[in-house]
Every structure is written in C-alpha cells, then in structure tokens.
Design an enzyme around this catalytic site. Structure first.
Site, short mmCIF file in Angstrom:
data_model
loop_
_atom_site.label_atom_id
_atom_site.label_comp_id
_atom_site.label_asym_id
_atom_site.label_seq_id
_atom_site.Cartn_x
_atom_site.Cartn_y
_atom_site.Cartn_z
CB SER A 196 -0.87 0.15 1.26
OG SER A 196 -0.23 0.17 2.33
CE LYS A 197 3.14 1.48 4.61
NZ LYS A 197 2.35 0.26 4.80
#
Ligand SMILES: Cc1ncc(COP(=O)(O)O)c(C=O)c1O
Length: 406
Positions: A196-197
């Site tokens: 998700s980064k």
C-alpha cells in the site's frame, strides 16, 4: 437524493486509479536485468540493493542505509542496533499501525502507548513527556499519513533524557520537516515498501541512519550477526536473515525518479478536496460557529475538515488523507454508504491501547483520549484515490455531503 445504499444512483461509477500503478518501462528493464543476471539474492554480488541503500541515504541526508525485508523488521533491527531490548521502554503513539508497537515487542522491550496530539494526531513532546519513566530508552515518532511529526521538540526532549529516536517513516517517503527529509532526523529512520505504500515492491523496507557504528550494528542484525566485510561464517553477534532481494530493489529504484511527481499529484488532489469540503454546508440548524468544544473549520462550522499537519511540515507526501467528521454519524453506516456511492473510505486505526493482544503481551497504555476521539471521528481517503485527477475530489466531497447531510 436517494443514497446509493437505498437504491439511488451512486456519485461515482468510474474506477479509481489502481495501486500499485502498472509497471513502467524502467522497472521492467531493471527487473529483467536482475532476472537475467541470476543474481537475485542480496549476497550474490548484484548491485540493486546497494544502489537503493545509497540513493535513500543520499535523499534522507542520513549517510547510511540498510535494506530489509519489511519495515516491521526494520524497526526491530533499528531498535536492536541501537541497543534497545529487554527491560527498556519505548514510547510509541496510540494512533498508528500495530507494527510500530509489535516491533518493540519483537526487540524484547515494552511499548508504552502514549496519546497523540488532539488536532494533528501525531506523537508530540507533551504526550511523550507524560509517558516518560526511568526505563524509557527510546521514542518512536510516526510520520503518519505522510505528514512529518513535529520533530524538533521531540528530539530536544530525547536529547535531554538520553533517549534514542527511531522515526517510523513507513508512510512518508519523500516528506520533509523544516526542509529536511524525514528518516534522517533521529538516530534511525525506517521506510516500508509494502504493497500500500508510496513506493512498493509488494514487501520491503529500508533503514537509514547517520552514524557508521549504528549502521554496522543494524546491518549485522539483518545479516545473521556478521560484521560488514567480515567472514561468511563469522558471527560475532546474534542476528537474523532479514534481507531484501535484488528483484525487489530493482522494482524500487526507478520509483525514486517519479516519487516527487506522484507526491505533487496527491497534494493537488488533497488541495482540491480541502476546497470542496469547505463548501459542504452545515446541517440545518447548525449554520453557526459550532457547538462549544467542536473544532469548527475556517469560516465557521464545517461537517468535515482535513486533519491539520503538525508544525514544521514542509512537504507532506500524502500517503493518505485523514478527514475529521464533526457531526455525529454511525461509522459503519458512513463507510458502507460511502462505498455504495463509489467512494470507499477507510475507518482508520483503533487506539493501540485497546488491542488486547498488545496489552496481553506487556504493552503499557497511557490514557489516550485524543486517539480514542480519532477512532470515532476520523476517516481516511486512500492513496489510490489521491492519485486521481484533482477533478475527482469533487466526487469525494459530493458523496460525503450526500451521506452526511442528505
Ligand atoms: C506506520 C507504519 N509502521 C510500520 C509499518 C510496517 O511496515 P511493513 O508492512 O513493511 O512491515 C506500516 C505499514 O504497514 C506502517 O504503516
């Protein structure tokens, strides 16, 4: 207007941008080169992990860096490399991802869960001061949502009490505090490359630090207790294999060339959304300046406002956008109704101190009214949505207005 939840037309039917974005040409080339070389592991003589470490060290102004399998292990390795372990307490914020605290447990130390600032939701010198004991060995400010914690008062306090500072920069690649990159402001800083980064290889992490001795200790923790440059079967310390692979580093290296443009894109979306939110009318009968104790938006009471950044933020990398709701609303209804409108929001973190797994494992919660209020009042707009054209911000505001005031 009928809510989509009850059969009305949804505000948004087109998809939001996918995250992670499709591979670009530079990533394909890099990954193919590593695959063709056969040097996939970090110890086989390939250069991608070393290049990634060098690039991050330069960008963060920290001089040294170590690549690692993920940020949870990176925080653990940083703590251990700084000599934090059993008998020590580490102050972590109550409003963060659970890994900030479980990394402390992994190091054998006690996470002390301190409250966050009631407005910006980051660890602050005041909340840390309230949680200090003679056993405190370190503090872990988290650069939440891509906004840097207000580091100067925190590092001053840490210096006064002889505490190590480990920055959890898992969500803040490219963010700056008073024009200095996050990660390089404390004794060690840790980034995540989880899916998700802002930069991702599916999983991955990286630790930056300013001191050669800290680097060597952290490197040793991640490399089975070897000394850098030491013998393959020489293990003067206890360590583990926590390494990143060359293939992951190859995915990440080209991202550094586009990170700033992606941060700009997310900031443009957030600015547009903030403007749109300020136009959402107060519910009938609430047009005044708000009830006592309510945080009114600029220009009077607003049902939804953007959570402000801590003082000193010069570049917010906008990993996600936190919104505070100022009207009472059933959260599960809100999240369900927003998803039905085609604008799915996240409900955010429960306060760490309410997690019985953590307290059962020895974590010590301080009173955390601000984190508890955040768990009731704050929702998040995800990074993938922030990558949309700024015009898409109107959909978020329209759906919120429909659900909250419709
Ligand atoms: C604030 C914070 N700290 C630590 C982590 C742990 O990172 P990882 O998933 O790379 O272990 C994450 C993200 O997942 C995070 O958001």
């Amino acid at each position: 207007m009928t809510l989509a939840l009850y059969g009305g037309a949804p505000v948004r039917t087109s998809p939001w941008p996918a995250w992670p974005p499709p591979l670009d040409g530079a990533q394909r080339e890099r990954v193919t080169a590593v695959l063709d070389s056969g040097l996939w592991g970090a110890t086989q003589g390939g250069s991608a992990c070393a290049e990634l470490a060098g690039a991050f060290a330069r960008r963060s102004g920290a001089e040294h860096a170590v690549t690692v399998g993920n940020a949870t292990l990176g925080l653990f390795a940083a703590l251990r490399g700084l000599g934090v372990g059993p008998g020590d307490e580490v102050i972590v914020p109550a409003y963060t991802f659970v890994a900030s605290a479980t990394a402390v447990l992994l190091a054998g130390a006690t996470p002390v869960i301190a409250d966050v600032d009631a407005d910006d939701l980051h660890l602050s010198a005041d909340t840390v001061r309230a949680a200090l004991t003679p056993r405190t060995a370190a503090i872990m400010p988290v650069h939440l949502a891509g906004s840097p914690a207000d580091m100067d008062p925190l590092t001053e306090l840490a210096t006064r009490h002889g505490l190590a500072v480990i920055e959890d920069a898992a969500q803040a690649h490219g963010a700056t505090y008073r024009d200095r990159p996050v990660g390089g402001l404390g004794d060690a800083g840790v980034y995540s490359f989880q899916a998700s980064k802002a930069m991702t290889a599916g999983e991955g992490g990286l630790i930056v630090c300013r001191d050669q001795a800290v680097h060597d200790a952290v490197w040793s923790v991640c490399n089975l207790g070897r000394d850098p440059g030491g013998a393959w079967y020489g293990h003067p310390s206890v360590g583990w294999n926590l390494r990143l692979t060359e293939i992951q580093a190859a995915l990440l290296l080209p991202w550094l060339d586009r990170l700033d443009a992606e941060i700009d894109r997310r900031n443009a979306f957030c600015a547009a959304l903030e403007r749109e939110l300020s136009a959402i009318p107060a519910p009938p009968g609430r047009e005044g300046a708000g009830e006592p104790g309510e945080r009114a938006g600029p220009g009077g009471f607003r049902p939804v406002t953007v959570v402000p950044r801590p003082a000193g933020t010069t570049r917010d990398s906008r990993h996600l956008l936190m919104l505070r709701l100022h009207v009472p609303v059933d959260r599960s209804f809100l999240l369900e109704a927003m998803a039905a409108e085609g604008v799915p929001l996240d409900g955010g973190y429960p306060p760490l101190g309410t997690m019985t797994a953590l307290t059962g494992a020895g974590a010590r919660p301080e009173p955390c009214p601000a984190a508890e209020a955040a768990a009731r009042e704050v929702v998040w707009v995800r990074q993938s949505m922030l990558m949309d054209d700024p015009a898409g911000a109107a959909c978020v505001a329209e759906a919120l207005a429909k659900v909250l005031t419709g």
